[in-house]
Scaffold this active site. Structure first.
Site, PDB file in Angstrom:
ATOM      1  N   ASP A   7      80.868  73.064-150.663  1.00 55.70           N
ATOM      2  CA  ASP A   7      79.802  72.879-149.690  1.00 55.70           C
ATOM      3  C   ASP A   7      79.459  71.382-149.700  1.00 55.70           C
ATOM      4  O   ASP A   7      79.867  70.651-150.607  1.00 55.70           O
ATOM      5  CB  ASP A   7      78.561  73.703-150.103  1.00 55.70           C
ATOM      6  CG  ASP A   7      77.392  73.519-149.142  1.00 55.70           C
ATOM      7  OD1 ASP A   7      77.604  73.622-147.914  1.00 55.70           O
ATOM      8  OD2 ASP A   7      76.259  73.247-149.595  1.00 55.70           O
ATOM      9  N   SER A   8      78.684  70.953-148.720  1.00 59.13           N
ATOM     10  CA  SER A   8      78.243  69.564-148.712  1.00 59.13           C
ATOM     11  C   SER A   8      77.318  69.286-149.885  1.00 59.13           C
ATOM     12  O   SER A   8      77.085  68.126-150.218  1.00 59.13           O
ATOM     13  CB  SER A   8      77.495  69.281-147.405  1.00 59.13           C
ATOM     14  OG  SER A   8      76.392  70.161-147.297  1.00 59.13           O
ATOM     15  N   TYR A  39      76.401  67.180-144.029  1.00 55.36           N
ATOM     16  CA  TYR A  39      77.548  67.265-143.115  1.00 55.36           C
ATOM     17  C   TYR A  39      77.080  67.498-141.672  1.00 55.36           C
ATOM     18  O   TYR A  39      77.750  67.083-140.717  1.00 55.36           O
ATOM     19  CB  TYR A  39      78.454  68.444-143.497  1.00 55.36           C
ATOM     20  CG  TYR A  39      79.409  68.212-144.657  1.00 55.36           C
ATOM     21  CD1 TYR A  39      79.366  67.062-145.448  1.00 55.36           C
ATOM     22  CD2 TYR A  39      80.380  69.167-144.959  1.00 55.36           C
ATOM     23  CE1 TYR A  39      80.249  66.883-146.505  1.00 55.36           C
ATOM     24  CE2 TYR A  39      81.274  68.991-146.006  1.00 55.36           C
ATOM     25  CZ  TYR A  39      81.210  67.851-146.781  1.00 55.36           C
ATOM     26  OH  TYR A  39      82.093  67.689-147.822  1.00 55.36           O
ATOM     27  N   GLY A  40      75.974  68.181-141.545  1.00 55.81           N
ATOM     28  CA  GLY A  40      75.527  68.662-140.233  1.00 55.81           C
ATOM     29  C   GLY A  40      75.265  67.582-139.211  1.00 55.81           C
ATOM     30  O   GLY A  40      75.188  67.841-138.017  1.00 55.81           O
ATOM     31  N   CYS A  70      80.013  76.875-146.518  1.00 56.80           N
ATOM     32  CA  CYS A  70      79.290  75.959-145.646  1.00 56.80           C
ATOM     33  C   CYS A  70      79.674  76.292-144.199  1.00 56.80           C
ATOM     34  O   CYS A  70      80.856  76.230-143.847  1.00 56.80           O
ATOM     35  CB  CYS A  70      79.714  74.531-145.999  1.00 56.80           C
ATOM     36  SG  CYS A  70      79.056  73.252-144.922  1.00 56.80           S
ATOM     37  N   THR A  72      78.927  74.600-141.584  1.00 62.84           N
ATOM     38  CA  THR A  72      79.282  73.378-140.864  1.00 62.84           C
ATOM     39  C   THR A  72      80.740  73.002-141.106  1.00 62.84           C
ATOM     40  O   THR A  72      81.490  72.722-140.167  1.00 62.84           O
ATOM     41  CB  THR A  72      78.343  72.230-141.322  1.00 62.84           C
ATOM     42  OG1 THR A  72      76.990  72.688-141.205  1.00 62.84           O
ATOM     43  CG2 THR A  72      78.536  70.992-140.499  1.00 62.84           C
ATOM     44  N   GLU A 148      68.151  69.479-150.839  1.00 64.62           N
ATOM     45  CA  GLU A 148      68.838  68.597-151.783  1.00 64.62           C
ATOM     46  C   GLU A 148      67.842  67.869-152.697  1.00 64.62           C
ATOM     47  O   GLU A 148      68.166  67.539-153.824  1.00 64.62           O
ATOM     48  CB  GLU A 148      69.716  67.582-151.035  1.00 64.62           C
ATOM     49  CG  GLU A 148      70.937  68.203-150.370  1.00 64.62           C
ATOM     50  CD  GLU A 148      71.991  68.730-151.351  1.00 64.62           C
ATOM     51  OE1 GLU A 148      72.138  68.147-152.427  1.00 64.62           O
ATOM     52  OE2 GLU A 148      72.651  69.733-151.029  1.00 64.62           O
ATOM     53  N   CYS A 180      73.035  78.342-142.010  1.00 63.30           N
ATOM     54  CA  CYS A 180      73.398  77.210-142.884  1.00 63.30           C
ATOM     55  C   CYS A 180      73.035  77.653-144.288  1.00 63.30           C
ATOM     56  O   CYS A 180      71.928  78.179-144.512  1.00 63.30           O
ATOM     57  CB  CYS A 180      72.582  75.972-142.486  1.00 63.30           C
ATOM     58  SG  CYS A 180      72.648  74.637-143.725  1.00 63.30           S
ATOM     59  N   HIS A 182      72.190  76.121-146.889  1.00 61.85           N
ATOM     60  CA  HIS A 182      71.009  75.483-147.488  1.00 61.85           C
ATOM     61  C   HIS A 182      69.711  76.195-147.107  1.00 61.85           C
ATOM     62  O   HIS A 182      68.715  76.065-147.805  1.00 61.85           O
ATOM     63  CB  HIS A 182      70.900  74.019-147.029  1.00 61.85           C
ATOM     64  CG  HIS A 182      71.790  73.073-147.763  1.00 61.85           C
ATOM     65  ND1 HIS A 182      73.130  72.960-147.492  1.00 61.85           N
ATOM     66  CD2 HIS A 182      71.521  72.177-148.760  1.00 61.85           C
ATOM     67  CE1 HIS A 182      73.655  72.021-148.292  1.00 61.85           C
ATOM     68  NE2 HIS A 182      72.704  71.538-149.062  1.00 61.85           N
TER      69      HIS A 182
HETATM   70  N1  DGL Z   1      75.280  73.973-146.119  1.00 60.86           N
HETATM   71  C1  DGL Z   1      75.891  73.610-144.911  1.00 60.86           C
HETATM   72  C2  DGL Z   1      76.011  74.750-143.914  1.00 60.86           C
HETATM   73  O1  DGL Z   1      76.094  75.887-144.301  1.00 60.86           O
HETATM   74  C3  DGL Z   1      75.610  72.285-144.265  1.00 60.86           C
HETATM   75  C4  DGL Z   1      74.491  71.436-144.685  1.00 60.86           C
HETATM   76  C5  DGL Z   1      74.696  69.983-144.287  1.00 60.86           C
HETATM   77  O2  DGL Z   1      75.300  69.295-145.093  1.00 60.86           O
HETATM   78  O3  DGL Z   1      74.282  69.572-143.203  1.00 60.86           O
HETATM   79  O4  DGL Z   1      76.074  74.537-142.746  1.00 60.86           O
END
Ligand code: DGL
Length: 260
Positions: A7-8, A39-40, A70, A72, A148, A180, A182
Site C-alpha cells: 500500500d502507499s 498515491y491518490g 490499495c 488507488t 499517516e 480507500c 486508509h
Molecule cells: N490506501 C490507498 C487506497 O486504498 C491510497 C491512499 C493514498 O496514498 O492516497 O486507495
C-alpha cells in the site's frame, strides 16, 4: 507461503489485519510506501512505477502471491503488474456492487482518493452495476494524511469529514462505501457523523475472499505453518522495536474499528 501486501502507507494494514484471521498458517510481507504517500494525488504513471518497485521488492523477498492492498494502486497499476510478473495479483476495488444491492431504495456514496475517482476502472464498475444512477462520488484526499500522522480523533479530522459529508443530504443515502484502505481507520467518525440508517462498508472482505480462492486454486496453503509478518517501509526493513510498536498500535486501532 509468503503472501506480499503493499500500500502507499498504513492503509493496507486494514487488509492484512483481516487476512491474519482468515489465513492462520501463512507468512506475510507488508510493504508500506511511506516515502511516497499519498498515491491518490499522483499521476497514473507515477503510481505504476511505484507499484512496480513494491512488487519487485516483494517478489525478491519471496512473495508467491501479492495483494495490492490499495484501491488507488489497483486502479492505476494492476493490469501492468499482471502483464509484467508471473505471480498472481489480488487487487482491491470499492464495494460498489454490494452497496448497490443493499441500498434499499436509497442512494450510494462512494468515497475514495481523487485518482481512484477519476480512473476508468471505477467508472466501468459503476457503469456495470448502477442501472438507476444512484451512485455519487466523494474524494477525501486529506483523510490519508490524517491517518499517516495517526491523527484519528482530532477536531481537525472531524471537522474535515463533517464538512465533506455535509455536502450531501445524508438522509438520502443507504450505503457509504469506504473506497480507500486508509479510510477504515476513521470508521468511528463516519459512524458518528452519519445517521444510523446509512451503512458504512468497505471492500476488504471481497479481497480476502478472492485471495483465499486463488490460493486454493493454486494449492498454495501452508499446512501447520506459523503465522508471521515482516514489515518494510519503502524497501527498508521496519521490524525494529520502535516500528513494530507503531504497527501494533495501528492493529489495535483497527481491532477497535472492527467492532463498529
Ligand atoms: N490506501 C490507498 C487506497 O486504498 C491510497 C491512499 C493514498 O496514498 O492516497 O486507495
Amino acid at each position: 507461503m509468503k503472501i506480499g501486501f503493499f500500500d502507499s502507507g498504513i492503509g493496507g494494514l486494514t487488509v492484512l489485519h483481516r487476512a491474519f484471521g482468515a489465513l492462520p498458517n501463512e507468512e506475510f510481507l507488508y510493504y508500506a510506501d511511506e516515502d511516497n504517500v499519498p498515491y491518490g494525488e499522483k499521476s497514473r504513471a507515477e503510481i505504476m512505477e511505484l507499484s512496480d518497485r513494491a512488487a519487485e521488492f516483494l517478489i525478491e523477498k519471496g512473495a508467491k502471491i501479492i495483494v495490492i492492498a490499495c484501491n488507488t494502486a489497483t486502479s492505476a497499476a494492476v493490469a501492468s503488474l499482471r502483464e509484467r510478473y508471473s505471480v498472481p495479483f489480488i487487487g482491491m476495488e470499492p464495494a460498489v456492487k454490494p452497496a448497490i444491492e443493499n441500498a434499499d431504495g436509497k442512494r450510494v456514496l462512494v468515497t475514495a482518493t481523487p485518482l481512484t475517482i477519476r480512473e476508468e476502472k471505477l467508472r466501468n464498475l459503476i457503469g456495470k452495476y448502477d442501472k438507476y444512477g444512484i451512485v455519487d462520488l466523494l474524494p477525501l484526499p486529506r483523510l490519508v494524511g490524517f491517518a499517516e500522522r495517526l491523527e484519528f480523533e482530532s477536531d481537525a479530522v472531524r471537522a474535515y469529514l463533517a464538512e465533506r459529508l455535509g455536502q450531501f443530504d445524508a438522509a438520502q443515502y443507504g450505503q457509504i462505501v469506504l473506497g480507500c484502505t486508509h479510510f477504515n481507520y476513521f470508521k468511528d467518525l463516519f459512524r458518528d457523523i452519519l445517521p444510523p440508517h446509512a451503512k458504512v462498508i468497505d471492500g476488504v472482505n471481497g479481497t480476502i475472499k478472492r485471495l483465499i480462492s486463488v490460493m486454493g486454486e493454486k494449492d498454495m496453503f501452508e499446512q501447520g505453518g506459523e503465522s508471521r509478518v515482516d514489515y518494510y517501509v519503502s524497501g527498508r526493513d521496519a521490524n525494529d522495536g520502535e516500528s513494530l510498536k507503531r504497527f501494533e498500535k495501528l492493529h489495535r486501532r483497527l481491532e477497535l474499528m472492527e467492532t463498529i
